[in-house]
Design an enzyme around this catalytic site. Structure first.
Site, PDB file in Angstrom:
ATOM      1  N   ARG A 188     -44.945  13.225   7.027  1.00 24.36           N
ATOM      2  CA  ARG A 188     -45.746  14.048   7.951  1.00 24.36           C
ATOM      3  C   ARG A 188     -47.231  13.967   7.575  1.00 24.36           C
ATOM      4  O   ARG A 188     -47.567  13.956   6.393  1.00 24.36           O
ATOM      5  CB  ARG A 188     -45.330  15.525   7.850  1.00 24.36           C
ATOM      6  CG  ARG A 188     -43.947  15.807   8.373  1.00 24.36           C
ATOM      7  CD  ARG A 188     -43.586  17.267   8.208  1.00 24.36           C
ATOM      8  NE  ARG A 188     -43.326  17.613   6.799  1.00 24.36           N
ATOM      9  CZ  ARG A 188     -43.022  18.836   6.368  1.00 24.36           C
ATOM     10  NH1 ARG A 188     -42.954  19.839   7.217  1.00 24.36           N
ATOM     11  NH2 ARG A 188     -42.789  19.060   5.097  1.00 24.36           N
ATOM     12  N   VAL A 227     -60.200   9.077 -10.001  1.00 22.47           N
ATOM     13  CA  VAL A 227     -60.984   8.452  -8.925  1.00 22.47           C
ATOM     14  C   VAL A 227     -60.214   7.330  -8.229  1.00 22.47           C
ATOM     15  O   VAL A 227     -60.803   6.452  -7.608  1.00 22.47           O
ATOM     16  CB  VAL A 227     -62.335   7.925  -9.461  1.00 22.47           C
ATOM     17  CG1 VAL A 227     -63.254   9.055  -9.869  1.00 22.47           C
ATOM     18  CG2 VAL A 227     -62.118   6.954 -10.630  1.00 22.47           C
ATOM     19  N   GLN A 265     -44.087  20.985  -6.493  1.00 24.81           N
ATOM     20  CA  GLN A 265     -44.760  21.840  -5.505  1.00 24.81           C
ATOM     21  C   GLN A 265     -46.079  22.346  -6.102  1.00 24.81           C
ATOM     22  O   GLN A 265     -46.677  21.666  -6.889  1.00 24.81           O
ATOM     23  CB  GLN A 265     -43.847  22.992  -5.046  1.00 24.81           C
ATOM     24  CG  GLN A 265     -42.649  22.536  -4.209  1.00 24.81           C
ATOM     25  CD  GLN A 265     -41.555  21.844  -4.993  1.00 24.81           C
ATOM     26  OE1 GLN A 265     -41.013  22.428  -5.905  1.00 24.81           O
ATOM     27  NE2 GLN A 265     -41.222  20.621  -4.645  1.00 24.81           N
ATOM     28  N   ARG A 315     -24.815  33.900  -6.143  1.00 26.71           N
ATOM     29  CA  ARG A 315     -23.742  33.625  -7.110  1.00 26.71           C
ATOM     30  C   ARG A 315     -22.560  32.901  -6.501  1.00 26.71           C
ATOM     31  O   ARG A 315     -21.415  33.100  -6.898  1.00 26.71           O
ATOM     32  CB  ARG A 315     -23.322  34.922  -7.825  1.00 26.71           C
ATOM     33  CG  ARG A 315     -24.452  35.437  -8.706  1.00 26.71           C
ATOM     34  CD  ARG A 315     -24.322  36.856  -9.080  1.00 26.71           C
ATOM     35  NE  ARG A 315     -24.600  37.728  -7.953  1.00 26.71           N
ATOM     36  CZ  ARG A 315     -24.890  39.010  -8.058  1.00 26.71           C
ATOM     37  NH1 ARG A 315     -24.928  39.577  -9.242  1.00 26.71           N
ATOM     38  NH2 ARG A 315     -25.119  39.731  -7.000  1.00 26.71           N
ATOM     39  N   LYS A 339     -49.699  15.275  -9.304  1.00 27.30           N
ATOM     40  CA  LYS A 339     -48.956  15.582 -10.540  1.00 27.30           C
ATOM     41  C   LYS A 339     -48.318  14.328 -11.117  1.00 27.30           C
ATOM     42  O   LYS A 339     -48.337  14.103 -12.327  1.00 27.30           O
ATOM     43  CB  LYS A 339     -47.873  16.645 -10.254  1.00 27.30           C
ATOM     44  CG  LYS A 339     -48.452  17.989  -9.798  1.00 27.30           C
ATOM     45  CD  LYS A 339     -47.360  18.974  -9.433  1.00 27.30           C
ATOM     46  CE  LYS A 339     -46.621  18.621  -8.182  1.00 27.30           C
ATOM     47  NZ  LYS A 339     -47.420  18.728  -6.917  1.00 27.30           N
ATOM     48  N   GLY A 371     -42.235  14.811  -4.046  1.00 29.71           N
ATOM     49  CA  GLY A 371     -42.464  13.367  -3.975  1.00 29.71           C
ATOM     50  C   GLY A 371     -43.658  13.100  -4.853  1.00 29.71           C
ATOM     51  O   GLY A 371     -44.775  13.475  -4.504  1.00 29.71           O
ATOM     52  N   HIS A 372     -43.447  12.520  -6.012  1.00 27.12           N
ATOM     53  CA  HIS A 372     -44.526  12.293  -6.971  1.00 27.12           C
ATOM     54  C   HIS A 372     -44.776  10.791  -7.069  1.00 27.12           C
ATOM     55  O   HIS A 372     -43.863  10.024  -7.379  1.00 27.12           O
ATOM     56  CB  HIS A 372     -44.156  12.863  -8.336  1.00 27.12           C
ATOM     57  CG  HIS A 372     -43.991  14.365  -8.319  1.00 27.12           C
ATOM     58  ND1 HIS A 372     -43.669  15.101  -9.431  1.00 27.12           N
ATOM     59  CD2 HIS A 372     -44.119  15.255  -7.312  1.00 27.12           C
ATOM     60  CE1 HIS A 372     -43.605  16.386  -9.104  1.00 27.12           C
ATOM     61  NE2 HIS A 372     -43.869  16.503  -7.824  1.00 27.12           N
ATOM     62  N   ASP A 402     -48.709  18.187  -3.953  1.00 25.66           N
ATOM     63  CA  ASP A 402     -49.298  16.850  -3.737  1.00 25.66           C
ATOM     64  C   ASP A 402     -50.680  16.704  -4.348  1.00 25.66           C
ATOM     65  O   ASP A 402     -51.524  15.951  -3.854  1.00 25.66           O
ATOM     66  CB  ASP A 402     -49.358  16.523  -2.224  1.00 25.66           C
ATOM     67  CG  ASP A 402     -47.985  16.582  -1.582  1.00 25.66           C
ATOM     68  OD1 ASP A 402     -47.014  16.239  -2.261  1.00 25.66           O
ATOM     69  OD2 ASP A 402     -47.898  16.987  -0.408  1.00 25.66           O
ATOM     70  N   GLU A 403     -50.929  17.385  -5.432  1.00 23.05           N
ATOM     71  CA  GLU A 403     -52.243  17.343  -6.080  1.00 23.05           C
ATOM     72  C   GLU A 403     -52.453  16.074  -6.886  1.00 23.05           C
ATOM     73  O   GLU A 403     -53.573  15.773  -7.302  1.00 23.05           O
ATOM     74  CB  GLU A 403     -52.414  18.559  -7.015  1.00 23.05           C
ATOM     75  CG  GLU A 403     -52.374  19.920  -6.336  1.00 23.05           C
ATOM     76  CD  GLU A 403     -50.969  20.502  -6.274  1.00 23.05           C
ATOM     77  OE1 GLU A 403     -49.996  19.758  -6.557  1.00 23.05           O
ATOM     78  OE2 GLU A 403     -50.820  21.691  -5.928  1.00 23.05           O
TER      79      GLU A 403
END
Ligand code: GDP
Ligand code: IMO
Ligand code: MG
Length: 437
Positions: A304, A416, A225, A145, A16, A40-41, A13-14
């Site tokens: 969450r 920003v 992630q 497998r 991306k 979730g992007h 969640d940075e």
């Protein structure tokens, strides 16, 4: 520069989605290489906000090919739902600019049931806090497998046989968890209409991506992630089940590591984590609440509340090492506005002394380490209209420069706000210094 990996340098969640969407203005192809609908992007374009889960974040840019590569796990129902939802919002031709690896593994209903039952029945302190999207069990099937791959959708008989074999393998686990073993025929009936939609999109993604890179096209590899959620390099066992790090792009997309020209790591100006696991700089006070409120830190998949805390520079240096980060995209600087004093973790006190590195104890005995903080004066000015670093208040500029110095890698971009235009681009990976040519 033709092949650029964009990777999360923290716990996900940075930002991306925002950064990939932004750089896609100059890209020919965007490739998701790992994970699945646990991602979730968020993309914000004007007044429109879209959260993509399986679709690559280049999907809103007409003229860009978007690839779901074989390192991913794909829930066909989620993918078709995403394509249709964008169509319903007036985005034309989403299906036409999408390709799906026929070797990507499928998330099937029993994966979601196992993931959910495990999480809900876990003993105190043992739950991972997964997204319950079936990610772990789908990757388990792959490693064991007994997985079912997207290419199996082409052959109903093979698909049926593989699902039956997987169900046989999962039956003891399902029963032990108090679940029922589903009927293969019901799963097949559910998947048939989805298969009709996905089969036309299937391709040999490795060949497609390799040809694009070697042909000099501009290709973005979109991480999902983050580094500290990586199966090998994260805070195991509180991790996801895929190779989120930049190296995962080579494996997950099926190209040689030498084809990758550059790696951009994304970090917020503070830290968040959703789900359980070590987070030494976590705040549970009013400052933590400020970050959650001002940063709207609620999971884009599960809703969450995200845990919030100060930026962890040893963790960032660790991310720089394991990903080979060439430059950083620093996001959500605006969220720090209003805090009187900012802190950043610059080192750790551990049983064996003080270290600037992420201590190994963090992974196994996090209570034995203590973050060492440096304090910075905050600022009160709104940053959302900032166009260049010179527009920043002096204290914010000092904060950014100090992070850059401490991280040991240059900052390529400062964000920003949620929108494309709320970004100071210092270096474009496709063109070098400054924005576009
Ligand atoms: P991803 O999973 O890394 O793509 O990140 P998410 O989309 O899950 O979460 C990042 C959130 O922060 C999204 O709501 C973005 O729109 C938002 N965001 C990204 N960059 C900025 C920024 O610089 N400032 C603010 N206020 N929000 C941002
Ligand atoms: P993006 O791509 C933040 C976390 C979950 C949990 C752990 C394992 O949006 O940054 P899983 O469902 O993958 O088995 O859950 O990983 N997690 C994420 N946290 N952002 C994500 O994705 C995440 N994907 C998984 O909360 O702690
Ligand atoms: Mg996210």
């Amino acid at each position: 520069m033709s092949a650029v990996v964009i990777v999360g340098a923290q716990w996900g969640d940075e930002g991306k989605g925002k950064v990939v969407d932004l750089y896609t203005e100059h890209a020919d192809m965007v490739v998701r290489y790992a994970g699945g609908p646990n991602a979730g992007h968020t993309l914000v374009v004007g007044s429109e906000k879209v959260v993509v889960r399986l679709l690559p974040s280049g999907i809103l840019r007409p003229g860009t090919v978007n690839v779901l590569a074989q390192g991913m796990v794909i829930d066909a129902a989620v993918l078709v739902g995403e394509i249709d939802a964008l169509g319903a919002r007036g985005h034309q031709g989403v299906g036409e600019r999408l390709r799906v690896s026929d070797r990507a593994h499928l998330i099937l209903p029993y994966h979601i049931v196992v993931d959910t039952l495990r999480e809900t029945s876990a003993r105190e302190g043992k739950a991972i806090g997964t997204t319950k999207k079936g990610i772990g069990p789908a990757y388990e099937d792959k490693a064991r497998r007994t997985g079912v791959r997207a290419g199996d959708l082409r052959e109903p008989a093979r698909l049926a046989a593989r699902i039956e074999a997987a169900l046989e393998a999962w039956a003891p686990t399902l029963r032990a968890l108090g679940g029922e073993v589903p009927d293969a025929r019901a799963i097949l009936a559910e998947i048939a209409p989805l298969a009709a939609r996905l089969v036309p999109l299937l391709c040999d993604a490795s060949a497609l991506v390799d040809a694009a890179v070697r042909g000099g096209q501009r290709v973005l590899f979109e991480g999902a992630q983050g580094t500290l959620l990586d199966l090998d390099h994260g805070t195991y066992p509180f991790v996801t089940s895929s190779s989120a790090v930049a190296g995962g792009a080579a494996i997950g997309a099926g190209i040689g590591p030498n084809r990758i020209d550059s790696v951009i790591g994304i970090t917020k100006a503070y830290a968040t984590r959703v789900g359980a696991g070590p987070f030494p700089t976590e705040l549970t006070d009013a400052d933590g609440q400020h970050l959650r409120d001002a940063g709207a830190e609620f999971g884009s998949v599960t809703g969450r509340p995200r845990r919030t805390g100060w930026l962890d520079l040893p963790a960032l240096r660790y991310a720089a090492r394991v990903n080979g980060i060439d430059g950083l995209a620093l996001t959500k600087l605006d969220v720090l506005t209003g805090l009187r004093t900012l802190r950043v973790c610059v080192a750790y006190d551990t049983p064996s002394g003080r270290t600037r590195e992420l201590p190994p104890e963090l992974f196994d005995d996090p209570t034995s380490v203590r973050p060492v903080y440096e304090e910075h004066e905050g600022w009160q000015e709104e940053l959302s209209g900032v166009k260049t670093l010179d527009d920043l208040p002096a204290t914010a500029r000092r904060y950014v420069r100090r992070l850059e110095e401490q991280a040991g890698v240059p900052i390529y971009l400062v964000s920003v706000g949620q929108e494309r235009r709320q970004t100071v681009v210092l270096h474009n990976p496709f063109f070098g210094r400054a924005a576009a040519p």
